[in-house]
Design a protein around this motif. Sequence first.
Motif, PDB file in Angstrom:
ATOM      1  N   GLU A   3       0.855  -1.204   0.000  1.00 42.99           N
ATOM      2  CA  GLU A   3       0.000   0.000   0.000  1.00 42.99           C
ATOM      3  C   GLU A   3       0.888   1.249   0.000  1.00 42.99           C
ATOM      4  OE1 GLU A   3      -3.119  -0.503  -0.441  1.00 42.99           O
ATOM      5  OE2 GLU A   3      -4.014  -1.788   1.074  1.00 42.99           O
TER       6      GLU A   3
ATOM      7  N   CYS B 238       0.248   4.360   1.726  1.00 39.79           N
ATOM      8  CA  CYS B 238      -0.223   5.355   2.697  1.00 39.79           C
ATOM      9  C   CYS B 238       0.895   6.390   2.907  1.00 39.79           C
ATOM     10  CB  CYS B 238      -0.584   4.678   4.011  1.00 39.79           C
ATOM     11  SG  CYS B 238      -1.626   3.230   3.765  1.00 39.79           S
TER      12      CYS B 238
ATOM     13  N   TYR C  30       1.794   8.516   4.945  1.00 41.44           N
ATOM     14  CA  TYR C  30       2.391   8.760   6.260  1.00 41.44           C
ATOM     15  C   TYR C  30       3.262   7.601   6.738  1.00 41.44           C
ATOM     16  CZ  TYR C  30      -1.797   5.922   7.014  1.00 41.44           C
ATOM     17  OH  TYR C  30      -2.751   4.951   6.901  1.00 41.44           O
ATOM     18  N   CYS C  31       3.235   6.471   6.036  1.00 47.50           N
ATOM     19  CA  CYS C  31       3.690   5.230   6.677  1.00 47.50           C
ATOM     20  C   CYS C  31       5.117   4.813   6.311  1.00 47.50           C
ATOM     21  CB  CYS C  31       2.735   4.094   6.347  1.00 47.50           C
ATOM     22  SG  CYS C  31       3.184   2.580   7.243  1.00 47.50           S
TER      23      CYS C  31
ATOM     24  N   ALA D  75       5.620   1.425   4.034  1.00 51.75           N
ATOM     25  CA  ALA D  75       5.223   1.259   2.627  1.00 51.75           C
ATOM     26  C   ALA D  75       6.474   0.942   1.806  1.00 51.75           C
ATOM     27  CB  ALA D  75       4.549   2.535   2.132  1.00 51.75           C
TER      28      ALA D  75
ATOM     29  N   ALA E  66       2.292  -5.351   8.367  1.00 49.64           N
ATOM     30  CA  ALA E  66       2.306  -4.451   7.204  1.00 49.64           C
ATOM     31  C   ALA E  66       1.835  -5.213   5.964  1.00 49.64           C
ATOM     32  CB  ALA E  66       3.712  -3.889   7.004  1.00 49.64           C
ATOM     33  N   TRP E  67       0.541  -5.512   5.964  1.00 52.79           N
ATOM     34  CA  TRP E  67      -0.071  -6.206   4.821  1.00 52.79           C
ATOM     35  C   TRP E  67      -1.191  -5.353   4.252  1.00 52.79           C
ATOM     36  CZ3 TRP E  67      -0.773 -10.733   8.660  1.00 52.79           C
ATOM     37  CH2 TRP E  67       0.343 -11.593   8.629  1.00 52.79           C
TER      38      TRP E  67
ATOM     39  N   ARG F 195      -5.996   2.098  -2.183  1.00 52.28           N
ATOM     40  CA  ARG F 195      -7.300   1.607  -1.718  1.00 52.28           C
ATOM     41  C   ARG F 195      -8.180   2.824  -1.444  1.00 52.28           C
ATOM     42  NH1 ARG F 195      -4.186   0.469   3.359  1.00 52.28           N
ATOM     43  NH2 ARG F 195      -4.525   2.403   4.469  1.00 52.28           N
TER      44      ARG F 195
END
Length: 339
Positions: free
Chosen positions: A67, A69, A71-72, A75, A113-114, A180
């Motif tokens: 994904e 995201c 902020y993450c 990723a 982290a999926w 997503r």
Amino acid sequence: MSMYPTDATTPVCTTPAPWTVAEVEALFTQPWIDVMHRAAQVHRAHWPTDEVELATLLSVKTGGCPENCGYCPQAQSFDTGVQASKLMATEQVLQAARAAQASGATRFCMGAAWRSPNARDLEKMAQTIAAVKALGLETCATLGMLDEEQAQVLQQAGLDYYNHNLDTSASHYTQVVTTRCYQDRLDTLAAVRQAGIKVCCGGIIGLGEEQADRASLIAELARLQPESVPINSLVPVPGTVLARSAPVDPLDFVRVIAICRITMPRARIRLSAGRQQLGEAVQALCFLAGANSIFYGDQLLVTGNPEVQTDQALMRKLGLRPGVSAPAAAAAAPAGAPA
Ligand code: SAM
Ligand code: DTB
Ligand code: SF4
């Protein structure tokens, strides 16, 4: 907005009417002091105000997430220096869970982290969840998207809570993640509810959102009525898209906590990521505003958290104690109901 019964002969309505975005927005424009006062009253009416729930996090499968995201740090498309790892063995997770329990944590939250767990990993997680539950800890997991069948497997294993955050408003979400959509999040949350697992759902402040986005997020959360609401302040991680976001005004963050308390009187409101940046005084204001849970332990998933001794000292200073009381039953005219 529907009214609450005013006389003894009218049946008592126990389900608060949903908050409209406009009503939540009004709480963003009222004087800060008044919002704090109201939140503290709601808190006092529903919870022992000296109690804080201690939840410890463990990243059971780190990094390499497909994904995006913004902020993450986990990723795979961002260069953040996080090393991807495979799913931890049950025994390794149990070691961390026992240590968390020995430090006083009552809830253990396992993060992976999926995008969504595959069948083999879901089965392994089910075994791990059952083993953690057998220690006498409350279990929580955050493994990405689930359908109802997957949620049922976790429920059967003894999962108490599933964490899946809305993070921001539906409209701002498209600026933060493109792999997503908001509806995917809502679908997973519905599957979790349907399977009989308690919902842990919150958001992040500091993603470049407007006040209207914060109001929209909170109205949506209040509609979902999660049992736990983690409120994160963005931890800016170099390499992520949002690393250079403007810092959150601490008093605005406290107001967000207060508004969550007013709109979700019976939820555990958890001070989540970003506590290292908040400092003691702002955290104290957050507890005054109705926060009654923290992530407890030296690490979040891959970033830091205040040390256990630091949190214990803060709790002593503020006269807070660890606890897991249930919220008081809803009053006939809930203190948290829209004015
Ligand atoms: N992959 C799963 C998912 O996204 O649902 C679970 C793990 S994910 C790391 C859980 C939550 O951590 C996110 O929804 C987000 O709210 C929060 N989070 C991640 N990175 C963050 C950061 N840098 N600062 C604050 N919160 C963060
Ligand atoms: C939540 O709302 N915050 C936690 C937990 N749920 C899984 C995660 C915070 C992650 C902060 C950045 C990191 O350490 O990866
Ligand atoms: Fe993956 Fe969750 Fe991070 Fe998004 S927040 S990149 S889904 S681990």
